[in-house]
Write a protein that holds these residues in place. Structure first.
Motif, PDB file in Angstrom:
ATOM      1  N   ALA A   8       0.827  -1.203   0.000  1.00 37.40           N
ATOM      2  CA  ALA A   8       0.000   0.000   0.000  1.00 37.40           C
ATOM      3  C   ALA A   8       0.864   1.256   0.000  1.00 37.40           C
ATOM      4  N   THR A   9       0.263   2.391  -0.299  1.00 31.49           N
ATOM      5  CA  THR A   9       0.969   3.664  -0.231  1.00 31.49           C
ATOM      6  C   THR A   9       1.473   3.888   1.192  1.00 31.49           C
ATOM      7  N   GLY A  10       2.761   4.158   1.315  1.00 32.90           N
ATOM      8  CA  GLY A  10       3.368   4.361   2.621  1.00 32.90           C
ATOM      9  C   GLY A  10       3.816   3.094   3.308  1.00 32.90           C
ATOM     10  N   ALA A  11       3.512   1.936   2.720  1.00 38.47           N
ATOM     11  CA  ALA A  11       3.867   0.661   3.346  1.00 38.47           C
ATOM     12  C   ALA A  11       5.306   0.271   3.015  1.00 38.47           C
ATOM     13  N   SER A  12       5.884  -0.574   3.853  1.00 42.81           N
ATOM     14  CA  SER A  12       7.257  -1.030   3.665  1.00 42.81           C
ATOM     15  C   SER A  12       7.324  -2.548   3.684  1.00 42.81           C
ATOM     16  N   VAL A  13       8.356  -3.077   3.078  1.00 42.86           N
ATOM     17  CA  VAL A  13       8.608  -4.514   3.082  1.00 42.86           C
ATOM     18  C   VAL A  13      10.117  -4.712   3.108  1.00 42.86           C
ATOM     19  N   SER A  14      10.558  -5.771   3.770  1.00 43.96           N
ATOM     20  CA  SER A  14      11.987  -6.062   3.885  1.00 43.96           C
ATOM     21  C   SER A  14      12.308  -7.420   3.288  1.00 43.96           C
ATOM     22  N   ALA A  15      13.516  -7.551   2.779  1.00 46.65           N
ATOM     23  CA  ALA A  15      14.006  -8.820   2.240  1.00 46.65           C
ATOM     24  C   ALA A  15      15.512  -8.877   2.465  1.00 46.65           C
ATOM     25  N   GLY A  16      16.053 -10.067   2.475  1.00 45.96           N
ATOM     26  CA  GLY A  16      17.480 -10.225   2.733  1.00 45.96           C
ATOM     27  C   GLY A  16      18.134 -11.178   1.765  1.00 45.96           C
ATOM     28  N   PHE A  17      19.458 -11.171   1.769  1.00 42.75           N
ATOM     29  CA  PHE A  17      20.201 -12.010   0.816  1.00 42.75           C
ATOM     30  C   PHE A  17      21.600 -12.258   1.343  1.00 42.75           C
ATOM     31  N   ILE A  18      22.268 -13.229   0.724  1.00 45.23           N
ATOM     32  CA  ILE A  18      23.688 -13.492   0.946  1.00 45.23           C
ATOM     33  C   ILE A  18      24.376 -13.467  -0.412  1.00 45.23           C
ATOM     34  N   ALA A  19      25.553 -12.864  -0.469  1.00 40.80           N
ATOM     35  CA  ALA A  19      26.303 -12.752  -1.719  1.00 40.80           C
ATOM     36  C   ALA A  19      27.794 -12.898  -1.432  1.00 40.80           C
ATOM     37  N   SER A  20      28.532 -13.219  -2.463  1.00 40.37           N
ATOM     38  CA  SER A  20      29.988 -13.296  -2.348  1.00 40.37           C
ATOM     39  C   SER A  20      30.604 -11.987  -2.834  1.00 40.37           C
ATOM     40  N   TRP A  21      31.828 -11.716  -2.396  1.00 42.21           N
ATOM     41  CA  TRP A  21      32.534 -10.522  -2.854  1.00 42.21           C
ATOM     42  C   TRP A  21      34.029 -10.807  -2.832  1.00 42.21           C
ATOM     43  N   SER A  22      34.776 -10.011  -3.578  1.00 43.06           N
ATOM     44  CA  SER A  22      36.228 -10.148  -3.618  1.00 43.06           C
ATOM     45  C   SER A  22      36.816  -8.788  -3.959  1.00 43.06           C
ATOM     46  N   GLY A  23      37.772  -8.366  -3.169  1.00 42.11           N
ATOM     47  CA  GLY A  23      38.428  -7.086  -3.444  1.00 42.11           C
ATOM     48  C   GLY A  23      37.733  -5.926  -2.761  1.00 42.11           C
ATOM     49  N   SER A  24      36.523  -5.628  -3.176  1.00 40.69           N
ATOM     50  CA  SER A  24      35.771  -4.543  -2.559  1.00 40.69           C
ATOM     51  C   SER A  24      34.286  -4.891  -2.580  1.00 40.69           C
ATOM     52  N   ASN A  25      33.535  -4.211  -1.749  1.00 39.09           N
ATOM     53  CA  ASN A  25      32.115  -4.487  -1.633  1.00 39.09           C
ATOM     54  C   ASN A  25      31.340  -3.168  -1.629  1.00 39.09           C
ATOM     55  N   PRO A  26      31.376  -2.428  -2.756  1.00 38.72           N
ATOM     56  CA  PRO A  26      30.709  -1.122  -2.790  1.00 38.72           C
ATOM     57  C   PRO A  26      29.196  -1.252  -2.687  1.00 38.72           C
ATOM     58  N   VAL A  27      28.581  -0.238  -2.086  1.00 40.42           N
ATOM     59  CA  VAL A  27      27.135  -0.200  -1.938  1.00 40.42           C
ATOM     60  C   VAL A  27      26.491   0.230  -3.249  1.00 40.42           C
ATOM     61  N   PRO A  28      25.405  -0.417  -3.674  1.00 46.02           N
ATOM     62  CA  PRO A  28      24.697   0.028  -4.883  1.00 46.02           C
ATOM     63  C   PRO A  28      24.297   1.501  -4.770  1.00 46.02           C
ATOM     64  N   THR A  29      24.313   2.184  -5.905  1.00 43.77           N
ATOM     65  CA  THR A  29      24.056   3.627  -5.886  1.00 43.77           C
ATOM     66  C   THR A  29      22.679   4.015  -6.392  1.00 43.77           C
ATOM     67  N   SER A  30      21.952   3.100  -6.997  1.00 37.19           N
ATOM     68  CA  SER A  30      20.617   3.437  -7.477  1.00 37.19           C
ATOM     69  C   SER A  30      19.720   2.219  -7.408  1.00 37.19           C
ATOM     70  N   PHE A  31      18.436   2.490  -7.199  1.00 38.34           N
ATOM     71  CA  PHE A  31      17.450   1.437  -7.059  1.00 38.34           C
ATOM     72  C   PHE A  31      16.205   1.825  -7.843  1.00 38.34           C
ATOM     73  N   LYS A  32      15.546   0.823  -8.419  1.00 37.82           N
ATOM     74  CA  LYS A  32      14.292   1.056  -9.128  1.00 37.82           C
ATOM     75  C   LYS A  32      13.237   0.093  -8.608  1.00 37.82           C
ATOM     76  N   LEU A  33      12.069   0.638  -8.292  1.00 35.94           N
ATOM     77  CA  LEU A  33      10.933  -0.157  -7.846  1.00 35.94           C
ATOM     78  C   LEU A  33       9.884  -0.137  -8.941  1.00 35.94           C
ATOM     79  N   ASN A  34       9.616  -1.288  -9.528  1.00 33.42           N
ATOM     80  CA  ASN A  34       8.691  -1.391 -10.671  1.00 33.42           C
ATOM     81  C   ASN A  34       9.029  -0.375 -11.747  1.00 33.42           C
ATOM     82  N   GLY A  35      10.351  -0.178 -11.976  1.00 34.94           N
ATOM     83  CA  GLY A  35      10.833   0.710 -13.026  1.00 34.94           C
ATOM     84  C   GLY A  35      10.973   2.160 -12.621  1.00 34.94           C
ATOM     85  N   THR A  36      10.506   2.545 -11.448  1.00 34.27           N
ATOM     86  CA  THR A  36      10.595   3.930 -10.982  1.00 34.27           C
ATOM     87  C   THR A  36      11.812   4.105 -10.085  1.00 34.27           C
ATOM     88  N   SER A  37      12.614   5.133 -10.365  1.00 38.28           N
ATOM     89  CA  SER A  37      13.816   5.375  -9.573  1.00 38.28           C
ATOM     90  C   SER A  37      13.449   5.773  -8.147  1.00 38.28           C
TER      91      SER A  37
END
Length: 490
Positions: free
Chosen positions: A105-134
């Motif tokens: 709903a409008t104003g509602a939130s949802v959380s999800a989690g994950f595990i990933a591998s990395w090597s060298g560096s682990n930079p944070v993503p800089t942009s996100f799109k929800l259903n195509g909207t930035s």
């Protein structure tokens, strides 16, 4: 545990220490709310991998499903995730809603989690799109990571390491909490799926006791949607309800344990719970006809979420049907044609094979004989696990045979010295807590795990029941567990 009468019932090796979270804060332009916001956090990191979480807030029109996309810029590779359908193509990671959390709903939130591998560096993503909207988020992490609420990040991925349960960082963990009965009997009785509410408030009430684990008993006929089950309470409807409860348990930082309680197969011998062939009571052993299929399906459902623990079968009692203890333990492990049991039995090895054959490496619990109260030959007959992620389960009530420290020292201590030991059910039918106080002390002294039976509003002398209300009001029996958990984890 046997239930009151129906009338009464109206890992990663080489891990380093937790580093805290690195959160991408929400940015608003001139005070205007963004169309959507995403909080991205690295909740733990080790030399080859990390655990991350996203919290999505929708400020647009209500949506019936959602899909979040972002890019890994440091060569990170997604390995698994939960509370969303996770995938990666090249550098782009996508988290799509599950059937149980697609409505936002409008104003509602949802959380999800994950595990990933990395090597060298682990930079944070800089942009996100929800259903195509930035979505508006900052591009740099906070220079001083702040600790996050474990409930937001979900429970740890657990695995057996020697005789301990450890998380991805190698830290020792204990499963301390309650059972939430209902999913094993309501559906087969045509009365619903769970006994009492399983909304967020009722799950939060469990967390407020400082529990970190909830064990969820299940029914194989309901999960598989067999023809004798009302479709409203079986098959996809049942599975989705279980998944929804698992998600709520995880959202409050607690480990979900899904457990097979009632199964198919007619047994009318010694200590029979019922004469019905259907899964309407506790049988002495699982059945080969349906139980391997049940566990293959459950494993496929949760194999990408290793925070979920699998408890193979509630309380085996082949010892009541067979003439010797050796026959009972052989039946327990190997199944087949067991003396005194009229259906083909699925042994613990069959069930481990079903779980691992589905590709799931989740932690598995296996209870012993005598209603899981006897572990005297568990080490001798333990099933082979190619994933090496198996723990022993044990149940104890004040009326059991092995209900004193002498028995615990002689039969439990040797098991606990070699593999993790979880008391999946502890309780007493006195409406007091003197007995479980003794159990908890013995387990505390050895750093072991235990779960109280049960988070249901039954008569504590026939249940036993921990609560008199789903807001968490304890019975006299439940007060002992609640106060103890709060003292340990407060």
């Amino acid at each position: 545990m046997r239930h009151p009468p129906r009338s009464v019932l109206a890992a990663v090796a080489g891990a380093v220490a937790l580093i805290g979270s690195v959160t991408v804060p929400v940015v608003t332009a001139s005070g205007a709310a963004p169309a959507c916001s995403v909080e991205y956090s690295v909740t733990s990191q080790w030399d080859s991998g990390f655990q991350g979480a996203v919290r999505i807030t929708n400020n647009m029109a209500a949506m019936s499903s959602w899909s979040l996309a972002f890019d890994f810029a440091g060569g990170q590779q997604l390995t698994q995730g939960w509370n969303a359908k996770w995938s990666q193509s090249g550098t782009t990671v996508t988290a799509a809603s599950e059937s149980y959390n697609g409505s936002l709903a409008t104003g509602a939130s949802v959380s999800a989690g994950f595990i990933a591998s990395w090597s060298g560096s682990n930079p944070v993503p800089t942009s996100f799109k929800l259903n195509g909207t930035s979505c508006n988020t900052a591009v740099e992490p906070s220079p001083t990571p702040e600790p996050t609420d474990p409930a937001e990040d979900g429970p740890p991925v657990l695995r057996a390491s020697g005789n301990k349960l450890v998380d991805a960082d190698g830290a020792t963990r204990r499963l301390l909490g309650v059972n939430r009965s209902g999913g094993e009997f309501m559906c087969v009785q045509g009365r619903g799926i769970f006994d009492g509410p399983v909304d967020d408030a009722s799950v939060k009430a469990i967390a407020d006791w400082k529990a970190n684990t909830v064990r969820i008993p299940l029914n194989e006929e309901c999960w598989l949607g067999l023809p004798t089950i009302d479709p409203a309470y079986g098959g996809a409807n049942y599975i989705n309800a279980v998944k929804d409860l698992v998600a709520k348990v995880k959202a409050h930082g607690m480990t979900p344990v899904v457990e097979l309680h009632w199964t198919y197969g007619q047994y009318t011998g010694n200590s029979a719970g019922c004469s019905d062939v259907h899964a309407s009571c506790q049988k002495p052993m699982p059945d080969m006809q349906y139980t391997p299929s049940f566990w293959a399906s459950v494993a496929n459902t949760f194999k990408n979420d290793r925070t979920v623990v699998f408890d193979l079968f509630n309380e085996p009692y082949p010892d009541r049907a067979t003439s010797t203890t050796t026959q009972a333990w052989q039946c327990w492990r190997d199944g087949g044609s067991c003396p005194g049991i009229g259906y083909e039995v699925a042994g613990m090895q069959d069930l481990v094979d079903s779980v691992r054959g589905a590709g799931a490496t989740n932690l598995i619990l296996a209870g012993g004989i005598a209603y899981s109260n006897d572990l005297s030959q568990w080490l001798t007959y333990r099933p082979a696990d190619p994933a090496g992620n198996l723990a022993a389960a044990w149940h104890v009530y004040n009326f059991n045979t092995c209900a004193n420290e002498s028995c615990w020292n002689s039969t439990l201590a040797p098991v606990a010295a070699q593999v993790p030991l979880v008391a999946g059910e502890i309780g007493e039918n006195t409406c007091a807590h003197g007995f479980i106080d003794q159990v908890m002390k013995w387990f505390d002294d050895r750093g072991l795990s235990y779960l109280g039976w049960t988070w249901n509003t039954w008569d504590c002398s026939s249940g036993p029941s921990l609560i008199s209300s789903y807001d968490g009001t304890p019975t006299a029996f439940g007060t002992g567990l609640r106060d103890h958990l709060r003292a340990l984890n407060g």
